[in-house]
Write an enzyme that holds these catalytic residues in place. Sequence first.
Site, PDB file in Angstrom:
ATOM      1  CG  ASP A  41      -2.239   0.672   0.949  1.00 13.73           C
ATOM      2  OD1 ASP A  41      -2.217   1.884   0.649  1.00 13.73           O
ATOM      3  OD2 ASP A  41      -3.297   0.004   1.022  1.00 13.73           O
TER       4      ASP A  41
ATOM      5  CB  SER B 159      -6.948   2.295  -0.081  1.00 11.48           C
ATOM      6  OG  SER B 159      -5.663   2.467   0.413  1.00 11.48           O
TER       7      SER B 159
ATOM      8  CG  ASP C 181      -6.920  12.480   1.578  1.00 17.28           C
ATOM      9  OD1 ASP C 181      -6.070  11.573   1.668  1.00 17.28           O
ATOM     10  OD2 ASP C 181      -8.114  12.328   1.917  1.00 17.28           O
TER      11      ASP C 181
ATOM     12  NE  ARG D 195     -11.510   5.416   1.243  1.00 11.89           N
ATOM     13  CZ  ARG D 195     -10.198   5.255   1.146  1.00 11.89           C
ATOM     14  NH1 ARG D 195      -9.528   5.896   0.209  1.00 11.89           N
ATOM     15  NH2 ARG D 195      -9.558   4.482   1.983  1.00 11.89           N
TER      16      ARG D 195
ATOM     17  CE  LYS E  54      -3.650   1.105   4.265  1.00 20.17           C
ATOM     18  NZ  LYS E  54      -4.084   2.246   3.447  1.00 20.17           N
TER      19      LYS E  54
ATOM     20  CG  ASP F 292      -1.494   4.512   2.641  1.00 23.45           C
ATOM     21  OD1 ASP F 292      -1.439   5.468   1.839  1.00 23.45           O
ATOM     22  OD2 ASP F 292      -2.400   4.374   3.482  1.00 23.45           O
TER      23      ASP F 292
ATOM     24  CG  HIS G 259      -1.407   8.689   5.005  1.00 25.57           C
ATOM     25  ND1 HIS G 259      -1.777   9.632   4.078  1.00 25.57           N
ATOM     26  CD2 HIS G 259      -2.006   7.535   4.615  1.00 25.57           C
ATOM     27  CE1 HIS G 259      -2.563   9.059   3.164  1.00 25.57           C
ATOM     28  NE2 HIS G 259      -2.703   7.782   3.465  1.00 25.57           N
TER      29      HIS G 259
ATOM     30  CG  ASP H 141      -3.093   0.925  -2.661  1.00 23.56           C
ATOM     31  OD1 ASP H 141      -1.877   1.155  -2.473  1.00 23.56           O
ATOM     32  OD2 ASP H 141      -3.960   1.132  -1.787  1.00 23.56           O
ATOM     33  CG  HIS H 142      -2.511   4.781  -3.436  1.00 26.29           C
ATOM     34  ND1 HIS H 142      -1.735   5.308  -2.436  1.00 26.29           N
ATOM     35  CD2 HIS H 142      -3.449   4.018  -2.823  1.00 26.29           C
ATOM     36  CE1 HIS H 142      -2.217   4.900  -1.262  1.00 26.29           C
ATOM     37  NE2 HIS H 142      -3.239   4.098  -1.462  1.00 26.29           N
TER      38      HIS H 142
ATOM     39  CG  HIS I 203      -2.743   8.468  -1.237  1.00 29.46           C
ATOM     40  ND1 HIS I 203      -3.998   7.957  -1.428  1.00 29.46           N
ATOM     41  CD2 HIS I 203      -2.369   8.054   0.003  1.00 29.46           C
ATOM     42  CE1 HIS I 203      -4.367   7.262  -0.375  1.00 29.46           C
ATOM     43  NE2 HIS I 203      -3.404   7.318   0.515  1.00 29.46           N
TER      44      HIS I 203
HETATM   45  O1  LIG Z   1      -6.381   6.985   5.221  1.00 29.49           O
HETATM   46  C1  LIG Z   1      -7.247   7.123   4.322  1.00 29.49           C
HETATM   47  O2  LIG Z   1      -8.452   7.145   4.533  1.00 29.49           O
HETATM   48  C2  LIG Z   1      -6.782   7.298   2.895  1.00 29.49           C
HETATM   49  C3  LIG Z   1      -6.328   8.723   2.706  1.00 29.49           C
HETATM   50  O3  LIG Z   1      -7.410   9.590   2.842  1.00 29.49           O
HETATM   51  O4  LIG Z   1      -5.732   6.420   2.599  1.00 29.49           O
HETATM   52  P1  LIG Z   1      -6.021   5.037   1.799  1.00 29.49           P
HETATM   53  O5  LIG Z   1      -6.755   5.412   0.566  1.00 29.49           O
HETATM   54  O6  LIG Z   1      -4.626   4.518   1.502  1.00 29.49           O
HETATM   55  O7  LIG Z   1      -6.777   4.153   2.701  1.00 29.49           O
HETATM   56 MN   LIG Z   2      -3.842   2.543  -0.230  1.00 27.45          MN
HETATM   57 MN   LIG Z   3      -3.437   6.158   2.306  1.00 30.26          MN
END
Ligand SMILES: O=C(O)[C@@H](CO)OP(=O)(O)O
Ligand SMILES: [Mn+2]
Ligand SMILES: [Mn+2]
Length: 568
Positions: free
Chosen positions: A22, A80, A170, A287, A364, A432, A436, A473-474, A504
Amino acid sequence: MKLSPKPGFTKPSGPVALIIMDGVGQAPDTAWNAVTQSRTPFLDKLMSGEGPDGATALFTELDASGKSVGLPTMGDMGNSEVGHNALGAGRVFDQGAKLVNKAFSSGDFKSDVWKWLMEPLTDGATLHLLGLYSDGNVHAHVNHVFQLIDGAIDDGAKRIRVHVLADGRDVSERSALDYFGPLEKRLEAIRESGVDVRVASGGGRMVCTMDRYEADWGMVERGWAAHCLGDTENIQTFSSSVDAVQGFYKDEKMTDQYFPPFVVVDDNGDAVGPIQDNDSVLFWNFRGDRAIEISTAFEAEEGEFTHFDRKRVPKVRYAGMMQYDGDAGIPKRFLVSSPQIERTVAEYVVKNGMKRFSVSETQKYGHVTYFYNGNRAAKFDENMEKYTCVPSYKQREQTRPWMKAAEISDEIVKDLDEFKPDLMVVNYANGDMVGHTGHMIAARMAMECVDLCLARVIPEIISRGGVVVLTADHGNCDIMAECGKDGNPKPGSQPEGWRAKVSHTKQQVPCVVTGNGIENYELNESARWGDDPDCKAAGIANLGATVLNLLGLEEPSDFLPSILKAKA
Ligand SMILES: O=C(O)[C@@H](CO)OP(=O)(O)O
Ligand SMILES: [Mn+2]
Ligand SMILES: [Mn+2]
């Protein structure tokens, strides 16, 4: 859903393992790239085409952002949700960000649910809008909030309260004033036109409200106390959201995602916007993962909710921007329908008589199950699937950059022999989650830890007759500093002297295929994720067909082409 055999491909005797690092992208080797600056001997060898024990390794780079994963523009970084959806669907679907934009431009957001939310407002009830307030476009976008406010005023709303979660994950880590400042100004202008609209509460997204996968319900409890109860006894109070940010910034180390909850009060010290019976509440995030728990807190009946003491549960009309969990039906009402992702790789695998195993840690877990399955939590077949979740640490990742990678690896090794899956889907969260935090040293350690685990599990998978597709994934920890136009880091408070970049990246991601039988395949250089003019490469959605082919199955005709082809 039976698939025919894929000519030229033979199912290996061991599993096909899709391993997702990730947040690990391919960026230029700079001092602020934690991927290239860490010591990762195993990964380096794989990327140079050398698999373990003399196995062939094919290496390529894939698109993982923008339109390649169903986002509105090529300027949108991946995330993600869209990344795992693409990996699992083998196709690109329009994602939440895009679907909501469409609903606003067509006016379709004014659905029956919208009307239901508006109904009580003409009788003096308040409309509460709540969500992540930034233009990160991963969970939410500020533009949507203004469209909601304007739409509600058009439909007769006289009293609106806005509850804002600061981002700093973000977007830039101390950018809250860039968002809350203009918001307060705009609301002031609306007030002059006679509508009583104010910011009422807020907090940082990693402290309040936006927990996911039940990692820490305490976050939701803090958010509830601020937004719903307007609890001025236990929560810091301020005269506005800008005042709150200025207060928090007195601590030079404070960043937006970690703001404590706050309540906005009037001159008498009373909360300006606690949520009351008959009010309407709309959560504007599109989301799902971080929106499910707060929605449950609003919707669950008294007696049905055990996660924390809600103290007071106002009888409100509640809706989400989208439905955040289609299986569980949370929330019951929503403005915009989610992408309908059907016939995923996982479903094909199971329905073709093969066993599937997913493993990650809490942070995750839903990515390799819910998102990979096309936004579906339930198994396709109880007997054919096993999902394992290793509980994540509750502490911040910079203090434990190894996270639970070793324990995830333990589960992989164990189930190679016990469950014996045909398809294995793994997510290592480190690149990831540590990315962050903005801590370069921790991010390097995160990468080294992932490398150590790969060096352990990949040879184990291959020695059981398996094949590995290693990708991401990114991007995230591949760019750890915010850079100016000259390409150099902006000065900031990191020990390296730069300003941290915690979001990201839009970089491509690595992809390595190695293991048994790979010498019979080569890269399919013509594979692309679409016919869009911006499409110049294959993307992670092309890995859907790749995984099916490696399992010996022909991909369905609407899947994007595999990145592999059988050698002539
Ligand atoms: O932590 C999250 O919610 C996102 C970033 O906003 O990260 P990820 O998409 O990797 O889960
Ligand atoms: Mn991710
Ligand atoms: Mn992330």
